[in-house]
Design a protein around this motif. Sequence first.
Motif, mmCIF file in Angstrom:
data_model
loop_
_atom_site.group_PDB
_atom_site.id
_atom_site.type_symbol
_atom_site.label_atom_id
_atom_site.label_comp_id
_atom_site.label_asym_id
_atom_site.label_seq_id
_atom_site.Cartn_x
_atom_site.Cartn_y
_atom_site.Cartn_z
ATOM 1 N N GLY A 76 49.190 42.335 49.028
ATOM 2 C CA GLY A 76 47.901 41.722 48.696
ATOM 3 C C GLY A 76 47.146 42.563 47.680
ATOM 4 N N LEU A 77 47.124 43.879 47.900
ATOM 5 C CA LEU A 77 46.460 44.792 46.966
ATOM 6 C C LEU A 77 47.155 44.783 45.602
ATOM 7 C CD1 LEU A 77 44.311 46.952 46.447
ATOM 8 C CD2 LEU A 77 45.936 48.647 47.312
ATOM 9 N N VAL A 78 48.474 44.831 45.604
ATOM 10 C CA VAL A 78 49.224 44.778 44.340
ATOM 11 C C VAL A 78 48.926 43.472 43.598
ATOM 12 C CG1 VAL A 78 51.561 44.577 43.366
ATOM 13 C CG2 VAL A 78 51.060 46.362 45.039
ATOM 14 N N GLY A 79 48.886 42.370 44.340
ATOM 15 C CA GLY A 79 48.578 41.081 43.725
ATOM 16 C C GLY A 79 47.195 41.052 43.099
ATOM 17 N N ALA A 80 46.214 41.611 43.793
ATOM 18 C CA ALA A 80 44.849 41.654 43.257
ATOM 19 C C ALA A 80 44.797 42.497 41.985
ATOM 20 C CB ALA A 80 43.878 42.191 44.303
ATOM 21 N N VAL A 81 45.482 43.621 41.977
ATOM 22 C CA VAL A 81 45.520 44.485 40.789
ATOM 23 C C VAL A 81 46.210 43.764 39.629
ATOM 24 C CG1 VAL A 81 46.499 46.628 39.847
ATOM 25 C CG2 VAL A 81 45.352 46.647 42.069
ATOM 26 N N VAL A 82 47.309 43.096 39.905
ATOM 27 C CA VAL A 82 47.992 42.338 38.853
ATOM 28 C C VAL A 82 47.072 41.244 38.322
ATOM 29 C CG1 VAL A 82 49.914 40.747 38.383
ATOM 30 C CG2 VAL A 82 50.328 42.875 39.625
ATOM 31 N N GLY A 83 46.345 40.588 39.210
ATOM 32 C CA GLY A 83 45.388 39.567 38.775
ATOM 33 C C GLY A 83 44.339 40.145 37.845
ATOM 34 N N LEU A 84 43.839 41.333 38.161
ATOM 35 C CA LEU A 84 42.850 41.983 37.295
ATOM 36 C C LEU A 84 43.462 42.426 35.967
ATOM 37 C CD1 LEU A 84 40.798 44.027 39.916
ATOM 38 C CD2 LEU A 84 40.078 41.989 38.628
ATOM 39 N N ILE A 85 44.710 42.819 35.978
ATOM 40 C CA ILE A 85 45.395 43.157 34.722
ATOM 41 C C ILE A 85 45.526 41.913 33.844
ATOM 42 C CG2 ILE A 85 47.621 43.870 33.735
ATOM 43 C CD1 ILE A 85 47.836 45.828 36.135
ATOM 44 N N GLY A 88 42.257 41.275 32.322
ATOM 45 C CA GLY A 88 42.004 42.188 31.208
ATOM 46 C C GLY A 88 42.713 41.756 29.941
ATOM 47 N N VAL A 89 43.949 41.317 30.094
ATOM 48 C CA VAL A 89 44.719 40.849 28.927
ATOM 49 C C VAL A 89 44.055 39.606 28.332
ATOM 50 C CG1 VAL A 89 46.929 39.826 28.224
ATOM 51 C CG2 VAL A 89 46.908 41.870 29.684
ATOM 52 N N LEU A 90 43.646 38.686 29.188
ATOM 53 C CA LEU A 90 42.987 37.466 28.701
ATOM 54 C C LEU A 90 41.645 37.782 28.042
ATOM 55 C CD1 LEU A 90 43.748 35.025 31.663
ATOM 56 C CD2 LEU A 90 44.854 35.099 29.425
ATOM 57 N N ALA A 97 37.051 30.918 27.760
ATOM 58 C CA ALA A 97 36.630 30.712 29.143
ATOM 59 C C ALA A 97 36.449 32.049 29.870
ATOM 60 C CB ALA A 97 37.644 29.861 29.891
ATOM 61 N N VAL A 98 37.254 33.028 29.535
ATOM 62 C CA VAL A 98 37.178 34.340 30.176
ATOM 63 C C VAL A 98 36.014 35.149 29.603
ATOM 64 C CG1 VAL A 98 38.419 36.514 30.553
ATOM 65 C CG2 VAL A 98 39.645 34.342 30.701
ATOM 66 N N VAL A 99 35.877 35.129 28.283
ATOM 67 C CA VAL A 99 34.825 35.905 27.622
ATOM 68 C C VAL A 99 33.439 35.362 27.949
ATOM 69 C CG1 VAL A 99 33.911 36.597 25.351
ATOM 70 C CG2 VAL A 99 36.370 36.614 25.769
ATOM 71 N N SER A 100 33.309 34.043 28.103
ATOM 72 C CA SER A 100 31.994 33.458 28.369
ATOM 73 C C SER A 100 31.529 33.678 29.811
ATOM 74 C CB SER A 100 32.001 31.955 28.039
ATOM 75 O OG SER A 100 32.859 31.271 28.937
ATOM 76 N N SER A 101 32.461 33.860 30.749
ATOM 77 C CA SER A 101 32.106 34.119 32.157
ATOM 78 C C SER A 101 33.008 35.228 32.706
ATOM 79 C CB SER A 101 32.296 32.851 32.993
ATOM 80 O OG SER A 101 31.496 31.807 32.524
ATOM 81 N N PRO A 102 32.783 36.451 32.252
ATOM 82 C CA PRO A 102 33.708 37.519 32.629
ATOM 83 C C PRO A 102 33.734 37.854 34.121
ATOM 84 C CG PRO A 102 31.837 38.410 31.417
ATOM 85 C CD PRO A 102 31.727 36.918 31.371
ATOM 86 N N VAL A 103 32.608 37.818 34.785
ATOM 87 C CA VAL A 103 32.571 38.163 36.212
ATOM 88 C C VAL A 103 33.299 37.104 37.038
ATOM 89 C CG1 VAL A 103 31.062 38.544 38.202
ATOM 90 C CG2 VAL A 103 30.452 39.499 35.969
ATOM 91 N N VAL A 104 33.038 35.841 36.738
ATOM 92 C CA VAL A 104 33.710 34.748 37.450
ATOM 93 C C VAL A 104 35.207 34.778 37.181
ATOM 94 C CG1 VAL A 104 33.886 32.238 37.651
ATOM 95 C CG2 VAL A 104 31.640 33.310 37.489
ATOM 96 N N ALA A 105 35.578 34.995 35.923
ATOM 97 C CA ALA A 105 37.000 35.042 35.564
ATOM 98 C C ALA A 105 37.702 36.203 36.277
ATOM 99 C CB ALA A 105 37.152 35.161 34.048
#
Length: 176
Positions: A76-85, A88-90, A97-105
């Motif tokens: 679960g932790l690895v998945g969350a970190v991969v999601g955050l990576i 970051g790439v996006l 969509a990511v730049v306009s709502s960075p916290v939500v994204a």
Amino acid sequence: MLSELISAERARTKIAALFDSEAAATGAAERVRRDAGVDRGQVRLVRPGEAHFGRKLEPEERGIVLTAIRAHLTLGLVGAVVGLIVYGVLYIAGIPAVVSSPVVAAALAASFGLVFGLLAGGLATARPDHQAVVAPVREAVHAGRWAVVVHPASPQQCDDALKVLHGASGEVVRTI
């Protein structure tokens, strides 16, 4: 390496050999103990018609529970970190969509990663590879045959037990 982090079982691999007679099965079990350096508790004999042989196939109840907890927490932790990576790439790629709502994204990416990690933890806990041993042993026991089940604690024990059992039986199965 990841399997060592998530598994709390002493013996992660299971090996079974199927036999038509008690003499052949007990002889093979003794040879495995002697020639493969496997302790008596790591080798189990399953008799024909034995109703509750599941504990002989999966004897480490506490280890299985701890594996489930570790697998879910770690993956679960690895998945969350991969999601955050991925987030970051996006973000760096400038996806609108990511730049306009960075916290939500970021929250969504971490959440999706967490969910996929937890699903992977469930798969790791279920150990679908164990069916390669459980199903043939179940069929053999119901058909009046004997099974020798080995729970090697090291790769060397695993190799040695396989060598002994292949010499004693034409029907040897193992987990990954």
